[in-house]
Each structure stands twice: as structure tokens, then as C-alpha cells.
Design an enzyme around this catalytic site. Structure first.
Site, PDB file in Angstrom:
ATOM      1  N   ASP A 211       0.829  -1.198   0.000  1.00 20.43           N
ATOM      2  CA  ASP A 211       0.000   0.000   0.000  1.00 20.43           C
ATOM      3  C   ASP A 211       0.868   1.254   0.000  1.00 20.43           C
ATOM      4  O   ASP A 211       1.925   1.289   0.630  1.00 20.43           O
ATOM      5  CB  ASP A 211      -0.903   0.021   1.236  1.00 20.43           C
ATOM      6  CG  ASP A 211      -1.910  -1.118   1.238  1.00 20.43           C
ATOM      7  OD1 ASP A 211      -1.482  -2.269   1.414  1.00 20.43           O
ATOM      8  OD2 ASP A 211      -3.107  -0.857   1.057  1.00 20.43           O
ATOM      9  N   LYS A 212       0.390   2.284  -0.688  1.00 20.43           N
ATOM     10  CA  LYS A 212       1.140   3.536  -0.734  1.00 20.43           C
ATOM     11  C   LYS A 212       1.097   4.252   0.611  1.00 20.43           C
ATOM     12  O   LYS A 212       2.136   4.558   1.194  1.00 20.43           O
ATOM     13  CB  LYS A 212       0.578   4.460  -1.820  1.00 20.43           C
ATOM     14  CG  LYS A 212       1.248   5.832  -1.828  1.00 20.43           C
ATOM     15  CD  LYS A 212       0.580   6.811  -2.781  1.00 20.43           C
ATOM     16  CE  LYS A 212       1.211   8.189  -2.655  1.00 20.43           C
ATOM     17  NZ  LYS A 212       0.552   9.191  -3.533  1.00 20.43           N
TER      18      LYS A 212
END
Length: 415
Positions: A105-106
Site C-alpha cells: 500500500d502507498k
């Protein structure tokens, strides 16, 4: 007998997720209010957890004569592919030479392992300063990283802004943990597979499979949602009217694909195949795989609505270009509703040979490992709850978190 809930929000229904396996009320709240609220630690195939506070984690892989270099990184609020692009630029090598086991995930703090065919002594001095990336260890090795070559990930997630009493939060989370441990969690493809702000990736994939590039491109350009910025909605409306030159100027600079596609269609009216080539091959594949995921999600939801709980379902076949010997009647009905046949998949394969959509069986259920409530803390006028769990590869943390939170609005909840 298991009691399930069928009150999933509309945003989830659009991507085929319609059911909660846990009957307990959720706690609401928000995830990813800050990157530190979502910590991901990669777990290697041998069970090694790449812990944030770990020391000399790569020592057992060290080989001075190794043909690879392993790089242990901690990324903070940066996309995995953007990080790899920055490292590749620093090392002056093609991006595809940097191997990784999986995307993270960013908006998170994530620790993961990279592998490059560059001598270790040439790396440390060249990548010591990369924004939002901390280099933790660098060792020469013969251990090669490949996509999917991992056990899974350990997640430590803080759910903030919970407007319930402390004891009620604890009771609800513990009840949901018990239900999940007994009945399992439906192994839906998570929200990020489809897009949270604009859940249209699978719709574009559907049109691509049907060979309708015009509708695929127009969906990407013109389909808008109320949560988007007014400027973006205005640009999408211009694109819907065929005013591509004006739309290309109206789209913000960060929407690179939209701007390029509009410029192409302005110069080459009706050439949707040329416009489609703006997308990198990885994104073209993602569109089709998202439709495959949508059919899976809807099939699993329909099975659960018929009274089957995930642990009773051995697996669901993901549809693709190699027709399987067995496929769910529910999946076939969904394909029929969408006007798609297996011949369409084969035609797609002939038009875009690099887009392979293979049939495979995906588990309908997963049991998180070491799923526990870590703590509940007071935070101003609300509370925060921290949970920890381990998921095997190809399982989505947001699918488990939705059971705990049962959010009414995905965007406000941080999904």
C-alpha cells in the site's frame, strides 16, 4: 448457524462485495489517517519477518560471491513502483531489473525486500538518499526475489476516530475476531483492485474483453463520481461531449493518461486503439484482471447470500482465456449478463498477446494468523484501536478490516 449481514455500502456492491461474514456491529472509524497507522512487514517464504525493529535480518542470505544484491527497504507514503523507479534511476538500470515479491500500500509504512543484479559495493553510495525511502540493509547474495515469492505480510493497523465507548470497542472487536476465527473471512479481492474514488477498472476490463475499445476509453475519460474535484468533473464532461482538445487542457497535470489520450483523440479522431496504447502494458493487464476479480467477488457474494459460508466453499474458478473443465453456474450467469463469452477472451488474447488471463482456482476463505486486538487508546474526543494480524500472499487487509469497521462511506473510512 452462521448469521451474515447483507448491508454492504453501495461502493462495495459496485465491485461485487455484498456480504459481511460477521454479524457483530462494526466500530466505524478511519484507517490510514497517517502512514504510521498502517504498518506492513513482509514475511519471506521461510517465515522470516522483516520487522521494522529487526537487526541483521539478511545475514543468513549473505554470500560475498552472490550474483545478486538484496536491499531491505522501509518506504513511507510512497508507491512501490515509484520507489523502484527512483532506485533504478539512481543505479542507472532499467526498472524491470529490480525484483520485488509484492506491491505494498502507498499510504503506509512498509518494509520489503528488493533484489538487483548490481554489486553491493556499488549500491550503498548511490542510493543512500531517496525521499520517503530508508535503506536498512544491503548484502550480496544468491537468493533471488521473484513476484509472489513470499509467505505473506504482517499488518499492524490503527483505526482512528472511533466514536464509541472504550469497552464497547473492545467487545465488538473481540466478538468479530471470534467469528472470523470460526467461520473464516471471505477472500474477496480488495477495494484497491478496482479503485476507491473511481471503481471503474473492472468496467474498462469488461469492454476491453468485448473488444469495445471506444467504450473502454470513454469510460476511463468521462465516467465521473461526485467525490472527484469539480475541475476534474468538468474535464470529464468535456471529454464525454467529444471536446477532447478542451478536455486535455482542463484535466490537472497529474492526470497524465487522461491528458495524453485526449490529445491523441483530438489529433486522430476515432482512433481508440492508438489511444489505448497510452496505457502501459501492466495497466492494460490490470483492467482485464480487475474484471476477473469482479466476477469472483460477485460469485462469492451470491454463494454466501444462498446460505453458504466461506469455509464450505472449496474454491472458485477465476474465468480466463483457457476454459476450465468446471466453472460455477453463478459465474457463467454473470458473464451472460455482461454479454461475454470465452470466445471473447480468446479474441483478446489474439489482439493483445501479452495480456494473459489464465483460469485458476482461488480460495473462497482465509483465516488470518495471530489476529488480535493490541490496544484501545483515548485520542481527544474519540478512541483509536490497534489490531495486528498476518495474511498469506494474495489476501487483502482491507477485506478483513471492513469486517471490523463496517464502514458506511469507504472514502471517509480511508479505504
Amino acid at each position: 448457524m452462521i448469521k451474515m449481514r447483507f448491508d454492504a455500502p453501495e461502493e462495495e456492491r459496485r465491485i461485487g462485495i455484498e456480504v459481511y461474514v460477521s454479524d457483530s456491529d462494526g466500530i466505524g472509524g478511519r484507517i490510514k489517517a497517517s502512514p504510521k497507522d498502517f504498518v506492513i512487514e513482509e514475511i519471506l517464504e521461510d517465515g522470516t519477518i522483516l520487522a521494522r525493529d529487526g537487526k541483521n535480518l539478511l545475514s543468513k542470505f549473505k554470500d560475498e560471491n552472490g550474483k545478486y544484491t538484496l536491499i531491505l527497504v522501509e518506504k513511507i507514503n510512497i508507491d512501490t513502483l515509484i520507489m523502484i523507479m527512483k532506485i533504478a534511476d539512481k543505479l542507472s538500470i532499467p526498472r524491470n531489473m529490480i525484483r520485488y515479491a509484492g506491491l505494498k500500500d502507498k499510504r503506509a509504512i512498509a518494509v520489503q525486500l528488493l533484489c538487483v543484479p548490481v554489486p553491493a559495493h556499488k549500491i550503498s553510495e548511490r542510493i543512500d538518499r531517496i525521499s520517503k525511502v530508508k535503506i536498512k540493509e544491503i548484502v550480496p547474495s544468491n537468493y533471488e526475489i521473484k513476484t509472489g515469492k513470499l509467505y505473506g505480510n504482517r499488518f499492524t493497523v490503527t483505526i482512528s476516530n472511533v466514536s464509541l465507548e472504550e469497552q464497547l470497542i473492545k467487545d465488538r472487536i473481540k466478538s468479530i475476531i471470534e467469528e472470523i476465527n470460526v467461520y473464516g473471512c471471505p477472500n474477496f479481492f480488495g477495494h484497491q483492485r478496482f479503485g476507491t474514488v473511481r471503481p471503474i477498472t473492472h468496467t474498462i476490463g469488461k469492454y476491453l474483453i468485448k473488444g469495445d475499445l471506444e467504450r473502454a476509453i470513454k469510460t476511463y475519460l468521462a465516467k465521473y463520481f461526485p467525490c472527484e474535484q469539480e475541475r476534474v468533473i468538468f474535464a470529464r464532461k468535456l471529454a464525454a461531449e467529444g471536446k477532447f482538445k478542451d478536455a486535455s487542457k482542463a484535466f490537472p497535470r497529474k492526470l497524465v493518461y487522461e491528458r495524453f489520450i485526449c490529445k491523441i483523440l483530438d489529433r486522430h479522431p476515432g482512433d481508440y486503439r492508438r489511444a489505448f496504447k497510452v496505457f502501459p502494458k501492466s495497466l492494460q493487464k490490470l483492467f482485464v484482471h480487475a474484471y476477473q476479480a469482479y466476477v469472483f467477488n460477485r460469485t462469492l457474494s451470491e454463494m454466501m447470500k444462498k446460505g453458504m459460508h466461506p469455509r464450505e466453499i472449496e474454491g472458485i474458478t477465476l474465468i480466463g482465456d483457457d476454459k476450465p473443465s468446471q466453472i460455477s453456474e453463478i459465474s457463467m450467469k454473470i458473464l451472460e449478463e455482461d454479454g461475454i463469452s470465452f470466445e471473447d477472451f480468446r479474441r483478446l488474447k489474439s489482439l493483445f498477446p501479452y495480456i494473459r488471463v489464465r483460469c485458476r482456482v482461488r480460495k473462497a476463505c482465509f483465516i488470518p494468523e495471530k489476529f488480535r486486538l493490541v490496544e484501545v487508546k483515548k485520542a481527544d474526543d474519540t478512541f483509536s484501536a490497534k489490531v495486528s494480524f498476518i495474511l498469506r500472499k494474495d489476501m487483502y487487509a482491507t477485506v478483513l478490516l471492513r469486517e471490523i469497521m463496517k464502514p458506511s462511506n469507504l472514502l471517509e473510512a480511508g479505504f
